[in-house]
Scaffold this motif. Sequence first.
Motif, mmCIF file in Angstrom:
data_model
loop_
_atom_site.group_PDB
_atom_site.id
_atom_site.type_symbol
_atom_site.label_atom_id
_atom_site.label_comp_id
_atom_site.label_asym_id
_atom_site.label_seq_id
_atom_site.Cartn_x
_atom_site.Cartn_y
_atom_site.Cartn_z
ATOM 1 N N ALA A 194 38.169 8.845 -81.034
ATOM 2 C CA ALA A 194 39.470 9.024 -81.679
ATOM 3 C C ALA A 194 40.015 10.424 -81.460
ATOM 4 C CB ALA A 194 39.356 8.737 -83.177
ATOM 5 N N LEU A 195 39.117 11.424 -81.425
ATOM 6 C CA LEU A 195 39.525 12.819 -81.221
ATOM 7 C C LEU A 195 39.402 13.166 -79.750
ATOM 8 C CD1 LEU A 195 37.917 14.090 -84.443
ATOM 9 C CD2 LEU A 195 40.135 14.938 -83.697
ATOM 10 N N THR A 196 40.444 12.858 -79.012
ATOM 11 C CA THR A 196 40.449 13.071 -77.572
ATOM 12 C C THR A 196 41.615 13.981 -77.192
ATOM 13 O OG1 THR A 196 41.854 11.138 -77.189
ATOM 14 C CG2 THR A 196 39.468 10.785 -77.177
ATOM 15 N N PRO A 197 41.546 14.626 -76.039
ATOM 16 C CA PRO A 197 42.717 15.354 -75.561
ATOM 17 C C PRO A 197 43.878 14.388 -75.302
ATOM 18 C CG PRO A 197 40.733 16.004 -74.357
ATOM 19 C CD PRO A 197 40.367 14.798 -75.160
ATOM 20 N N PHE A 301 46.895 16.226 -88.381
ATOM 21 C CA PHE A 301 45.867 17.212 -88.063
ATOM 22 C C PHE A 301 45.336 17.008 -86.645
ATOM 23 C CE2 PHE A 301 41.152 17.582 -87.992
ATOM 24 C CZ PHE A 301 41.036 18.963 -87.964
ATOM 25 N N VAL A 302 45.064 15.763 -86.277
ATOM 26 C CA VAL A 302 44.580 15.470 -84.921
ATOM 27 C C VAL A 302 45.614 15.901 -83.890
ATOM 28 C CG1 VAL A 302 43.941 13.628 -83.319
ATOM 29 C CG2 VAL A 302 43.074 13.589 -85.664
ATOM 30 N N LYS A 303 46.886 15.630 -84.150
ATOM 31 C CA LYS A 303 47.929 16.028 -83.199
ATOM 32 C C LYS A 303 48.018 17.545 -83.061
ATOM 33 C CE LYS A 303 50.951 11.986 -83.502
ATOM 34 N NZ LYS A 303 52.324 11.508 -83.769
ATOM 35 N N VAL A 304 47.830 18.251 -84.163
ATOM 36 C CA VAL A 304 47.849 19.724 -84.106
ATOM 37 C C VAL A 304 46.741 20.228 -83.192
ATOM 38 C CG1 VAL A 304 47.425 21.817 -85.466
ATOM 39 C CG2 VAL A 304 49.007 20.071 -86.318
ATOM 40 N N LEU A 305 45.542 19.644 -83.316
ATOM 41 C CA LEU A 305 44.446 20.043 -82.432
ATOM 42 C C LEU A 305 44.747 19.691 -80.981
ATOM 43 C CD1 LEU A 305 41.273 19.010 -84.500
ATOM 44 C CD2 LEU A 305 42.338 21.264 -84.325
ATOM 45 N N GLN A 306 45.299 18.517 -80.742
ATOM 46 C CA GLN A 306 45.619 18.101 -79.373
ATOM 47 C C GLN A 306 46.706 18.978 -78.765
ATOM 48 O OE1 GLN A 306 46.580 14.067 -80.440
ATOM 49 N NE2 GLN A 306 44.628 13.256 -79.685
ATOM 50 N N LEU A 307 47.562 19.509 -79.613
ATOM 51 C CA LEU A 307 48.648 20.372 -79.155
ATOM 52 C C LEU A 307 48.173 21.783 -78.832
ATOM 53 C CD1 LEU A 307 51.842 20.606 -78.950
ATOM 54 C CD2 LEU A 307 51.734 21.444 -81.302
ATOM 55 N N SER A 308 47.100 22.214 -79.452
ATOM 56 C CA SER A 308 46.668 23.606 -79.444
ATOM 57 C C SER A 308 46.427 24.154 -78.033
ATOM 58 C CB SER A 308 45.379 23.739 -80.259
ATOM 59 O OG SER A 308 44.925 25.079 -80.252
ATOM 60 N N THR A 309 46.946 25.341 -77.785
ATOM 61 C CA THR A 309 46.626 26.066 -76.552
ATOM 62 C C THR A 309 45.361 26.885 -76.758
ATOM 63 O OG1 THR A 309 49.021 26.278 -76.206
ATOM 64 C CG2 THR A 309 47.569 27.516 -74.714
ATOM 65 N N VAL A 310 45.306 27.590 -77.879
ATOM 66 C CA VAL A 310 44.089 28.302 -78.305
ATOM 67 C C VAL A 310 43.892 28.041 -79.794
ATOM 68 C CG1 VAL A 310 43.025 30.552 -78.695
ATOM 69 C CG2 VAL A 310 44.177 30.090 -76.534
ATOM 70 N N GLU A 326 35.623 18.938 -84.542
ATOM 71 C CA GLU A 326 36.767 18.078 -84.224
ATOM 72 C C GLU A 326 37.663 18.749 -83.186
ATOM 73 O OE1 GLU A 326 37.416 15.549 -88.339
ATOM 74 O OE2 GLU A 326 37.902 17.681 -88.333
ATOM 75 N N ALA A 327 37.863 20.064 -83.328
ATOM 76 C CA ALA A 327 38.649 20.794 -82.333
ATOM 77 C C ALA A 327 37.975 20.755 -80.966
ATOM 78 C CB ALA A 327 38.854 22.238 -82.788
ATOM 79 N N MET A 328 36.656 20.873 -80.941
ATOM 80 C CA MET A 328 35.923 20.796 -79.683
ATOM 81 C C MET A 328 36.070 19.402 -79.069
ATOM 82 S SD MET A 328 32.497 22.921 -80.785
ATOM 83 C CE MET A 328 31.759 23.024 -79.129
ATOM 84 N N SER A 329 35.990 18.369 -79.906
ATOM 85 C CA SER A 329 36.141 17.011 -79.404
ATOM 86 C C SER A 329 37.524 16.783 -78.806
ATOM 87 C CB SER A 329 35.896 16.006 -80.535
ATOM 88 O OG SER A 329 36.029 14.673 -80.085
ATOM 89 N N ALA A 330 38.538 17.431 -79.393
ATOM 90 C CA ALA A 330 39.904 17.302 -78.881
ATOM 91 C C ALA A 330 40.139 18.133 -77.630
ATOM 92 C CB ALA A 330 40.902 17.703 -79.972
ATOM 93 N N GLY A 331 39.115 18.858 -77.181
ATOM 94 C CA GLY A 331 39.230 19.638 -75.960
ATOM 95 C C GLY A 331 39.893 20.976 -76.139
ATOM 96 N N CYS A 332 39.861 21.528 -77.351
ATOM 97 C CA CYS A 332 40.508 22.818 -77.597
ATOM 98 C C CYS A 332 39.753 23.958 -76.919
ATOM 99 C CB CYS A 332 40.569 23.107 -79.095
ATOM 100 S SG CYS A 332 41.702 22.056 -80.017
ATOM 101 N N ALA A 333 40.504 24.944 -76.472
ATOM 102 C CA ALA A 333 39.932 26.228 -76.068
ATOM 103 C C ALA A 333 39.838 27.078 -77.327
ATOM 104 C CB ALA A 333 40.811 26.899 -75.024
#
Length: 416
Positions: A194-197, A301-310, A326-333
């Motif tokens: 569910a928590l994907t880029p 919240f999930v969309k905010v993480l997916q949107l994140s640049t850093v 969760e941020a790591m799962s969403a592919g966040c830097a």
Amino acid sequence: MKYLFIHQNFPGQFRHLAPALAASPDNAVVAMPLRKMPARDWRGVKLVPYHPERGSTPRVHPWVSDFETKVIRGEACFRAALGLRDQGFSPDVILAHPGWGESLFLKDVWPRARMGIYCEFYYQTKGADVGFDPEFLSVDPGDVCRVRIKNLGNLMHFEAADAAISPTAWQADTFPEPFRRRITVVHDGIDTAALTPDPDVRVLLGGNIVLSRSDEVVTFVNRNLEPYRGCHIFLRALPEILRRRPRARVLIVGADGASYGRPPGEGRTWKEIFVNEVRGAIPDADWARVHFLGRIPYEMFVKVLQLSTVHVYLTYPFVLSWSLLEAMSAGCAIVASDTPPVREAIRHDETGRLVDFFDVAGLARAVDALLDDPGGRDRLGRNARAFVRAGYDLGSVCLPRQMEWVRLLAAGEIRA
């Protein structure tokens, strides 16, 4: 098998385990949340709520106020459990979060039940949250005594519990021997499916600002904006981050209360205090790029993480937030504080970048450098997601390990 879950705010850390056990037609699963509500079912779990009939004693000795509250909750749960027993319910396994005291006396109701407890944190007089931040040191030398007494609930549970589970190795290691040897380290689990880029994510702010992955977005998430999770450090870094990044927008998620530690008092909030501290150093045009989103629905919240640049994550040496994984799962830097148990997940320049918790200027430089490094962000985000999928995935790793732990607990096969 019959299972009983105890958590003041059920499901809490049992949100996946309890329904998984209830999915078997051979199991009966009951949970006792601390709230006023009618009995009902939740995902196959029968909820039997209870509530204390009394409050804390006015002017009780401050060192024992926390323990008195735990005893009051424990008594309420004990009496509700007697009612369940009289109705014929007898659990084979009790699974409890002992942090609020509810499960203190349940083995006196069902002495033959096997009890497993969720070991989230054992309070330390030094080396963890207490005494870590010199800005908020206690002026009362007796505070160390109060902290020691806060562990009375933990110590009483050690006598009753047959085994325990803890989400990170560092959190497990805060507990003393010989009980530490009875703690199995298994995280609650992250739903990495569910928590994907999402390269196509869009977030609408204020009704007229639409942000996408083409925008430069810095994110910061707390349940509540407070020093335990580094809100003061992040906000103090904002003037320099905004100066260096004239196009960046900053999205800050979190309510104004206090989840941990003490509120500031005098009717103020930590957010108010630290915003007032830095606001004079931030021009109005730059401040317009800072967005406090408050507490938001999980989908947002999930969309905010997916949107994140850093994404920035800071914490005292304390309980690890779900939001980091969760941020790591969403592919966040991610730029994170170099504190335990963060180091179990963030390996410097492999799955993120670490900075000294107190280094405000270093945090601003690290965020700026990563915003200037798209290749580095892509590499760190891919590595972070791969790391969480390999070690923290709910379906393939954590839930199967939790289920096996419960099986061994029920069979009496867990040994110190």
